[in-house]
Design an enzyme around this catalytic site. Sequence first.
Site, mmCIF file in Angstrom:
data_model
loop_
_atom_site.group_PDB
_atom_site.id
_atom_site.type_symbol
_atom_site.label_atom_id
_atom_site.label_comp_id
_atom_site.label_asym_id
_atom_site.label_seq_id
_atom_site.Cartn_x
_atom_site.Cartn_y
_atom_site.Cartn_z
ATOM 1 N N GLU A 279 0.892 -1.212 0.047
ATOM 2 C CA GLU A 279 0.078 0.040 -0.109
ATOM 3 C C GLU A 279 0.674 1.160 0.044
ATOM 4 O OE1 GLU A 279 -4.408 -0.693 1.776
ATOM 5 O OE2 GLU A 279 -3.099 0.153 3.042
ATOM 6 N N HIS A 300 8.982 -26.808 -1.819
ATOM 7 C CA HIS A 300 8.370 -28.071 -2.564
ATOM 8 C C HIS A 300 7.148 -27.566 -3.633
ATOM 9 C CE1 HIS A 300 10.757 -31.095 -0.164
ATOM 10 N NE2 HIS A 300 10.749 -30.270 0.617
ATOM 11 N N LYS A 414 -13.421 0.224 -3.392
ATOM 12 C CA LYS A 414 -14.563 0.730 -2.678
ATOM 13 C C LYS A 414 -15.638 1.302 -3.449
ATOM 14 C CE LYS A 414 -11.937 1.063 1.413
ATOM 15 N NZ LYS A 414 -11.408 2.212 2.533
#
Length: 426
Positions: A279, A300, A414
């Site tokens: 951010e 792995h 948003k």
Amino acid sequence: MNISINYSGDYSQLLSPELEQKLQAIHEGIQTKSAKGADYLGWTDWPSTISEELLQDIKGTAEHIRSTSDVLVVIGIGGSYLGSKAVIESLSTPFQKLNGVEVIFAGHLVSGTYLKQLMAYLDDKEVTLNIISKSGTTTEPAIAFRFLQHYMEKRYGDQAAARIFVTTDEEKGALRSLAIEKGYPRYVVPGNIGGRYSVFTAVGLLPIAAAGYDIEKLINGAKIAEQEFEVFDTKSNRAIQYAVIRNHLYNAGYPIEIMATFDDKLSYVQEWWKQLFGESEGKEGKGIFPASVLYSTDLHSLGQYIQDGKRMLFETFLNVEKAVDDLTVFEAENNGDELNYLSGLTLHAFNLACHEATSSAHLDGGVPQITLTMEQLDEQHLGHLLYFYMKACAYSAYLLDINPFDQPGVEDYKNNVFKILNKPGY
């Protein structure tokens, strides 16, 4: 206490008179709180200026919560929960509760299944809520709080107000107004400290203290780091060094940083770190993309890509010198698993050997590396580490000429959600 840094290249070759000059200007801008985004530089001296009265008040509240509750539900998203989660997970024992309450997080995702099952889990336990939001209208925690507030009022009636603690803005916001109306005890999110830099405020300290950990030691570690990194020296200031190396690798064509650790206790430090750097830096078409892996598990899976995939990433190891608890491999009569060659070796020493082997292999594969090493996992060392990352993040963003303290891209999603769901005004 000092974090050590090892870099696979030659750090001294990265410094030039021009870069030294720019770093000096950045350092002065941070120290004098005059840099870009100066209104949110309050975290820089918070460890040394936090009042003893506030610390004792938080400790008293935490003790009260522990004496009256089995569970503390912390409602928040992003910086409102990741800092406390990182510290608690780093210090906790997975199979045993400490002398604090069980801390459960909500509001960091929207899931009817999670909330419904959480409330069912709480039914036979004593519960306290801590809702953390500067505005009170951030959608995800607001949804969780609507359900959990209703749950508390239905269960505890008039006594619910004493079990709901609010951490919000000091002067404005819907949550502040609700807390005043309902009589909820309040703590303040400082106006000059953004969420992802707020772990040392009441945002992080109350859940950490309720979980049974020593917040004074946490703050002391951060205070030591504050004093250490306020000295401008590109050869000894580790926060500057980390920022310079990252910036060099970014400019050299490595836009992805993978934080790797062999200690699963640090998995939420990784999550907190990803938010902090993602951010703070990811703006204006710039910034290093932060990712993380947990070794040996991910050796792995993602290990193959890191070893042989596209050369666009660099790897930062976060190591811990001393283990909290450990086991030593014993010699078995029947060596069917062929492990007797490890007899006498601790599992922590095994992981240190794995780090050395992995580092060598990935270097051979062309992956640039940074290794950060902290002495041990306790409150003081964690406080030091988290402050180190915050200071280094500010340097990193300023080296890209970016404001570390806004997040305009988050606002875009948003607004789109509000439009899709027909929120009034959108």
